[in-house]
Design a protein around this motif. Structure first.
Motif, PDB file in Angstrom:
ATOM      1  N   LYS A  10       0.825  -1.205   0.000  1.00 58.22           N
ATOM      2  CA  LYS A  10       0.000   0.000   0.000  1.00 58.22           C
ATOM      3  C   LYS A  10       0.859   1.255   0.000  1.00 58.22           C
ATOM      4  O   LYS A  10       1.501   1.577   0.998  1.00 58.22           O
ATOM      5  N   LEU A  11       0.882   1.941  -1.120  1.00 54.75           N
ATOM      6  CA  LEU A  11       1.480   3.265  -1.245  1.00 54.75           C
ATOM      7  C   LEU A  11       0.378   4.243  -1.604  1.00 54.75           C
ATOM      8  O   LEU A  11      -0.658   3.847  -2.137  1.00 54.75           O
ATOM      9  N   SER A  12       0.601   5.498  -1.301  1.00 52.00           N
ATOM     10  CA  SER A  12      -0.435   6.489  -1.584  1.00 52.00           C
ATOM     11  C   SER A  12      -0.613   6.682  -3.081  1.00 52.00           C
ATOM     12  O   SER A  12       0.288   6.421  -3.883  1.00 52.00           O
ATOM     13  N   ASP A  13      -1.796   7.155  -3.453  1.00 53.88           N
ATOM     14  CA  ASP A  13      -2.077   7.450  -4.858  1.00 53.88           C
ATOM     15  C   ASP A  13      -1.107   8.486  -5.404  1.00 53.88           C
ATOM     16  O   ASP A  13      -0.729   8.442  -6.578  1.00 53.88           O
ATOM     17  N   THR A  14      -0.705   9.423  -4.536  1.00 58.24           N
ATOM     18  CA  THR A  14       0.229  10.470  -4.968  1.00 58.24           C
ATOM     19  C   THR A  14       1.567   9.869  -5.358  1.00 58.24           C
ATOM     20  O   THR A  14       2.186  10.266  -6.349  1.00 58.24           O
ATOM     21  N   ALA A  15       2.028   8.878  -4.574  1.00 59.37           N
ATOM     22  CA  ALA A  15       3.293   8.220  -4.889  1.00 59.37           C
ATOM     23  C   ALA A  15       3.195   7.461  -6.209  1.00 59.37           C
ATOM     24  O   ALA A  15       4.115   7.508  -7.040  1.00 59.37           O
ATOM     25  N   VAL A  16       2.098   6.761  -6.408  1.00 58.94           N
ATOM     26  CA  VAL A  16       1.908   6.025  -7.664  1.00 58.94           C
ATOM     27  C   VAL A  16       1.890   6.991  -8.845  1.00 58.94           C
ATOM     28  O   VAL A  16       2.445   6.713  -9.918  1.00 58.94           O
ATOM     29  N   GLN A  17       1.287   8.153  -8.631  1.00 58.04           N
ATOM     30  CA  GLN A  17       1.205   9.144  -9.708  1.00 58.04           C
ATOM     31  C   GLN A  17       2.585   9.691 -10.067  1.00 58.04           C
ATOM     32  O   GLN A  17       2.821  10.062 -11.221  1.00 58.04           O
ATOM     33  N   ILE A  18       3.487   9.730  -9.088  1.00 60.06           N
ATOM     34  CA  ILE A  18       4.850  10.200  -9.375  1.00 60.06           C
ATOM     35  C   ILE A  18       5.484   9.323 -10.448  1.00 60.06           C
ATOM     36  O   ILE A  18       6.108   9.821 -11.392  1.00 60.06           O
ATOM     37  N   PHE A  19       5.337   8.007 -10.322  1.00 59.95           N
ATOM     38  CA  PHE A  19       5.860   7.102 -11.348  1.00 59.95           C
ATOM     39  C   PHE A  19       5.265   7.445 -12.721  1.00 59.95           C
ATOM     40  O   PHE A  19       5.994   7.548 -13.717  1.00 59.95           O
ATOM     41  N   ARG A  20       3.947   7.614 -12.751  1.00 58.26           N
ATOM     42  CA  ARG A  20       3.277   7.883 -14.031  1.00 58.26           C
ATOM     43  C   ARG A  20       3.732   9.222 -14.621  1.00 58.26           C
ATOM     44  O   ARG A  20       3.978   9.326 -15.821  1.00 58.26           O
ATOM     45  N   ASP A  21       3.860  10.222 -13.753  1.00 56.60           N
ATOM     46  CA  ASP A  21       4.269  11.540 -14.229  1.00 56.60           C
ATOM     47  C   ASP A  21       5.692  11.534 -14.777  1.00 56.60           C
ATOM     48  O   ASP A  21       6.037  12.353 -15.635  1.00 56.60           O
ATOM     49  N   ARG A  22       6.508  10.621 -14.288  1.00 52.37           N
ATOM     50  CA  ARG A  22       7.900  10.527 -14.755  1.00 52.37           C
ATOM     51  C   ARG A  22       8.021   9.635 -15.997  1.00 52.37           C
ATOM     52  O   ARG A  22       9.126   9.374 -16.465  1.00 52.37           O
ATOM     53  N   GLY A  23       6.889   9.140 -16.505  1.00 52.87           N
ATOM     54  CA  GLY A  23       6.907   8.339 -17.720  1.00 52.87           C
ATOM     55  C   GLY A  23       7.183   6.872 -17.493  1.00 52.87           C
ATOM     56  O   GLY A  23       7.585   6.151 -18.411  1.00 52.87           O
ATOM     57  N   ILE A  24       6.939   6.394 -16.274  1.00 51.16           N
ATOM     58  CA  ILE A  24       7.173   4.988 -15.940  1.00 51.16           C
ATOM     59  C   ILE A  24       5.843   4.240 -15.948  1.00 51.16           C
ATOM     60  O   ILE A  24       4.829   4.727 -15.440  1.00 51.16           O
ATOM     61  N   ASP A  25       5.851   3.065 -16.531  1.00 50.34           N
ATOM     62  CA  ASP A  25       4.677   2.195 -16.578  1.00 50.34           C
ATOM     63  C   ASP A  25       4.544   1.515 -15.217  1.00 50.34           C
ATOM     64  O   ASP A  25       5.418   0.730 -14.828  1.00 50.34           O
ATOM     65  N   VAL A  26       3.482   1.804 -14.474  1.00 48.87           N
ATOM     66  CA  VAL A  26       3.355   1.299 -13.108  1.00 48.87           C
ATOM     67  C   VAL A  26       2.085   0.472 -12.941  1.00 48.87           C
ATOM     68  O   VAL A  26       1.013   0.851 -13.422  1.00 48.87           O
ATOM     69  N   ASP A  27       2.228  -0.664 -12.277  1.00 47.65           N
ATOM     70  CA  ASP A  27       1.084  -1.487 -11.878  1.00 47.65           C
ATOM     71  C   ASP A  27       0.912  -1.363 -10.372  1.00 47.65           C
ATOM     72  O   ASP A  27       1.810  -1.729  -9.606  1.00 47.65           O
ATOM     73  N   PHE A  28      -0.239  -0.846  -9.956  1.00 47.74           N
ATOM     74  CA  PHE A  28      -0.514  -0.655  -8.526  1.00 47.74           C
ATOM     75  C   PHE A  28      -1.398  -1.810  -8.055  1.00 47.74           C
ATOM     76  O   PHE A  28      -2.590  -1.828  -8.298  1.00 47.74           O
ATOM     77  N   ARG A  29      -0.775  -2.796  -7.395  1.00 42.32           N
ATOM     78  CA  ARG A  29      -1.489  -3.979  -6.905  1.00 42.32           C
ATOM     79  C   ARG A  29      -1.151  -4.164  -5.431  1.00 42.32           C
ATOM     80  O   ARG A  29      -0.318  -4.999  -5.050  1.00 42.32           O
ATOM     81  N   PRO A  30      -1.748  -3.356  -4.554  1.00 41.28           N
ATOM     82  CA  PRO A  30      -1.315  -3.256  -3.156  1.00 41.28           C
ATOM     83  C   PRO A  30      -1.505  -4.502  -2.308  1.00 41.28           C
ATOM     84  O   PRO A  30      -0.959  -4.572  -1.209  1.00 41.28           O
ATOM     85  N   ASP A  31      -2.247  -5.473  -2.784  1.00 38.93           N
ATOM     86  CA  ASP A  31      -2.426  -6.706  -2.006  1.00 38.93           C
ATOM     87  C   ASP A  31      -1.608  -7.873  -2.551  1.00 38.93           C
ATOM     88  O   ASP A  31      -1.600  -8.966  -1.964  1.00 38.93           O
ATOM     89  N   LEU A  32      -0.899  -7.647  -3.637  1.00 37.29           N
ATOM     90  CA  LEU A  32      -0.171  -8.742  -4.276  1.00 37.29           C
ATOM     91  C   LEU A  32       0.979  -9.244  -3.406  1.00 37.29           C
ATOM     92  O   LEU A  32       1.316 -10.431  -3.428  1.00 37.29           O
ATOM     93  N   GLY A  33       1.581  -8.337  -2.628  1.00 38.18           N
ATOM     94  CA  GLY A  33       2.719  -8.714  -1.805  1.00 38.18           C
ATOM     95  C   GLY A  33       2.402  -9.783  -0.773  1.00 38.18           C
ATOM     96  O   GLY A  33       3.304 -10.489  -0.302  1.00 38.18           O
ATOM     97  N   LYS A  34       1.144  -9.916  -0.412  1.00 37.15           N
ATOM     98  CA  LYS A  34       0.744 -10.922   0.581  1.00 37.15           C
ATOM     99  C   LYS A  34       0.600 -12.311  -0.038  1.00 37.15           C
ATOM    100  O   LYS A  34       0.489 -13.302   0.689  1.00 37.15           O
ATOM    101  N   ASP A  35       0.581 -12.372  -1.349  1.00 38.43           N
ATOM    102  CA  ASP A  35       0.398 -13.647  -2.051  1.00 38.43           C
ATOM    103  C   ASP A  35       1.709 -14.019  -2.746  1.00 38.43           C
ATOM    104  O   ASP A  35       1.988 -13.599  -3.869  1.00 38.43           O
ATOM    105  N   LYS A  36       2.519 -14.832  -2.081  1.00 37.61           N
ATOM    106  CA  LYS A  36       3.851 -15.170  -2.588  1.00 37.61           C
ATOM    107  C   LYS A  36       3.796 -15.827  -3.958  1.00 37.61           C
ATOM    108  O   LYS A  36       4.580 -15.493  -4.855  1.00 37.61           O
ATOM    109  N   ALA A  37       2.890 -16.758  -4.126  1.00 38.27           N
ATOM    110  CA  ALA A  37       2.807 -17.499  -5.386  1.00 38.27           C
ATOM    111  C   ALA A  37       2.420 -16.583  -6.540  1.00 38.27           C
ATOM    112  O   ALA A  37       3.011 -16.633  -7.625  1.00 38.27           O
TER     113      ALA A  37
END
Length: 530
Positions: A10-37
């Motif tokens: 879980k990162l803030s929407d503002t942080a995720v937007q920083i990636f997008r504003d810098r031209g980086i392709d970002v996938d925001f999946r805040p619960d994925l880290g709990k699922d190792k597989a």
């Protein structure tokens, strides 16, 4: 193609937007880290991974992360990242050590107040309808001695706040100089002195081999009777069972813990003891801090993926964006010098010595050293980079030393690399010209001026007539075009060398033809990533 980053916590929407504003392709999946597989299934798609504490980056996960270049932890602690495995894979691990300094320091001060005045117990008693005024007799902080173990970023803030509370502050920190201690207004002491005098003791060190169990049973016995212990740093710094016994005996008057040896802590020897304040790792848990570290990690990762700037890396020298721009040709030169010597050396290397002369001696030498070692190691492992190379060198027992000196020759700055094996020493030097292009300027003590190309051939021979024609004719007869031709010799009729920069990889037949002439003591094809 734009770099791709996965945010698995879980990162803030503002942080995720920083990636997008810098031209980086970002996938925001805040619960994925709990699922190792599930994380393991997709991790190979990403150049960067942004996490908090829920995502566990194991060696097994890193084996699947074939494209991963950087892991960014929004926060200080990186216990959930296998940093050794990341380094071996060449993956940079960054954290954000400054984003939550104030918050963590304030929590330590709050915990100190809480245990001094028994605030949690008094609050619970009053909520229960009791009025036990005489039961909760506290102590003042003013005039008391605070012992601080670790006077770095957070510990330094705690020292400053404690002095404002009119406390006397003692600090134990092996890296704290007397001058810095004077500036901070604290008394630098050894650990046993701190134990003997502290009325309150607070820990602000990372968990390392040196700090593990720093408050052991033996050291707890050395504490001043009536001391109150605060730990908002890391679990595992204190023997919790021994501290619980000291609390029960009265040797320790109170404790306030935000961190535990095992987390989440559902049980601890410290639980349910009188005058023990416990919180669930809240040191960095303020709205401001969580936002700060999220924004910081997004900026750091973006800078690295887009410009090569490295900030707050735990396994690589930091390089600012400004440094990266200035140093890029010198880092490339360092890699080429290392790569040349690595390709030329067949026997095990025991030592690497690097000399930085003139203007380059004022640059970020740690980064240049890492680039040089990476170049040397590429022959053994083509995937080696500036992160993994020092680890590999250490594992092989290679001693690395650096020297810097003022300008000593015709060049404004140059780098000389010498490797030592059981049989010999081999050296090469290079510089960066005003056009930004790296050049080799000396091999085996022989001065040259060689442009560096993707495909080259290096020869050594006795200085006799006809060598230039022999090289040119042989290359021509095998349809190899020479882009640049550099010669050098130690003295007339002595040892001579040649470096040919050619347009394509030299065919084995051309190399064999040169060797068959009997005129060369060495013929070596070389390849460089230019």
């Amino acid at each position: 193609m734009a770099p791709k980053v996965l945010v698995s916590d879980k990162l803030s929407d503002t942080a995720v937007q920083i990636f997008r504003d810098r031209g980086i392709d970002v996938d925001f999946r805040p619960d994925l880290g709990k699922d190792k597989a599930a994380l393991a299934e997709v991790i190979d798609q990403y150049d960067g991974l942004a996490i908090r504490s829920a995502t566990k980056v194991t060696a097994k996960l890193l084996d699947r992360a074939t494209n991963l270049k950087v892991i960014g932890r929004a926060g200080i602690g990186t216990d959930n990242v296998d940093k050794d495995a990341a380094s071996k894979k060449g993956v940079i691990v960054m954290n954000t050590p400054f984003g939550n300094m104030i918050t963590t320091a304030e929590h330590a001060i709050a915990m100190m107040f809480a245990v001094a005045r028994q605030i949690p117990e008094a609050s619970a008693s009053t909520h229960a309808g009791k009025w036990e005024k005489s039961r909760f007799m506290g102590v003042e902080l003013t005039g008391k001695t605070l012992g601080v173990i670790g006077a770095g970023n957070i510990g330094g803030i705690v020292c400053d706040r404690a002095r404002a509370l009119k406390m006397k502050v003692m600090a134990y920190d092996p890296f704290l100089s007397e001058e810095k201690a004077d500036q901070m207004g604290v008394q630098k002491v050894e650990l046993d002195t701190l134990f003997a005098h502290a009325d309150f003791l607070t820990l602000h060190v990372p968990y390392t081999e040196q700090t593990a169990n720093i408050l052991s049973r033996e050291n707890i016995a050395k504490l001043k009777p009536g001391v109150r212990v605060i730990n908002c740093a890391r679990g595992g710094l204190v023997d919790e069972e021994a501290l619980a016994e000291a609390l029960k005996s009265g040797h320790v008057a109170g404790a306030a813990f935000d961190v535990f040896e095992t987390e989440p802590a559902t049980d601890s020897p410290l639980f349910n003891l009188p005058n023990v304040v416990v919180t669930p790792h809240l040191g960095a848990a303020t709205t401001e801090a969580q936002e700060n570290v999220a924004l910081q990690v997004a900026e750091q990762m973006s800078d690295y993926l887009l410009t090569g700037a490295v900030t707050n890396a735990l396994n690589m020298p930091s390089v600012t964006a400004k440094e990266a721009k200035i140093m890029t040709p010198w880092i490339k030169l360092s890699g080429h010098l290392g790569n040349f010597i690595g390709q030329m050396t067949d026997e095990p290397i025991t030592a690497i010595n690097i000399l930085f002369d003139g203007s380059v001696s004022q640059m970020n030498l740690a980064a240049l050293t890492a680039a040089t070692v990476a170049g040397i190691m590429k022959k053994a492992n083509p995937d080696t980079n500036m992160v993994s190379a020092p680890v590999i060198a250490k594992e092989r027992g290679i001693q690395i030393s650096t020297t810097k000196q003022d300008k000593s020759g015709a060049f404004d700055g140059y780098i000389k690399v010498t490797v030592v094996t059981e049989k010999r020493e081999r050296s090469i030097a290079g510089t960066v010209f005003s056009d930004g292009k790296p050049r080799f300027i000396q091999i085996k003590g022989i001065n040259i001026d060689a442009e560096i190309g993707a495909h080259m051939v290096y020869t050594t021979n006795e200085d006799v007539p006809g060598i230039i024609g022999l090289l040119g004719n042989t290359m021509g007869s095998h349809d190899v075009n020479i882009a640049n031709f550099t010669l050098g010799r130690s003295e007339a009729k002595g040892e001579a060398i040649a470096l040919l920069y050619v347009d394509e990889a030299i065919p084995p037949t051309a190399l064999a033809a040169l060797e068959d002439t009997g005129m060369f003591t060495q013929v070596k094809p070389l390849a460089f990533d230019v």
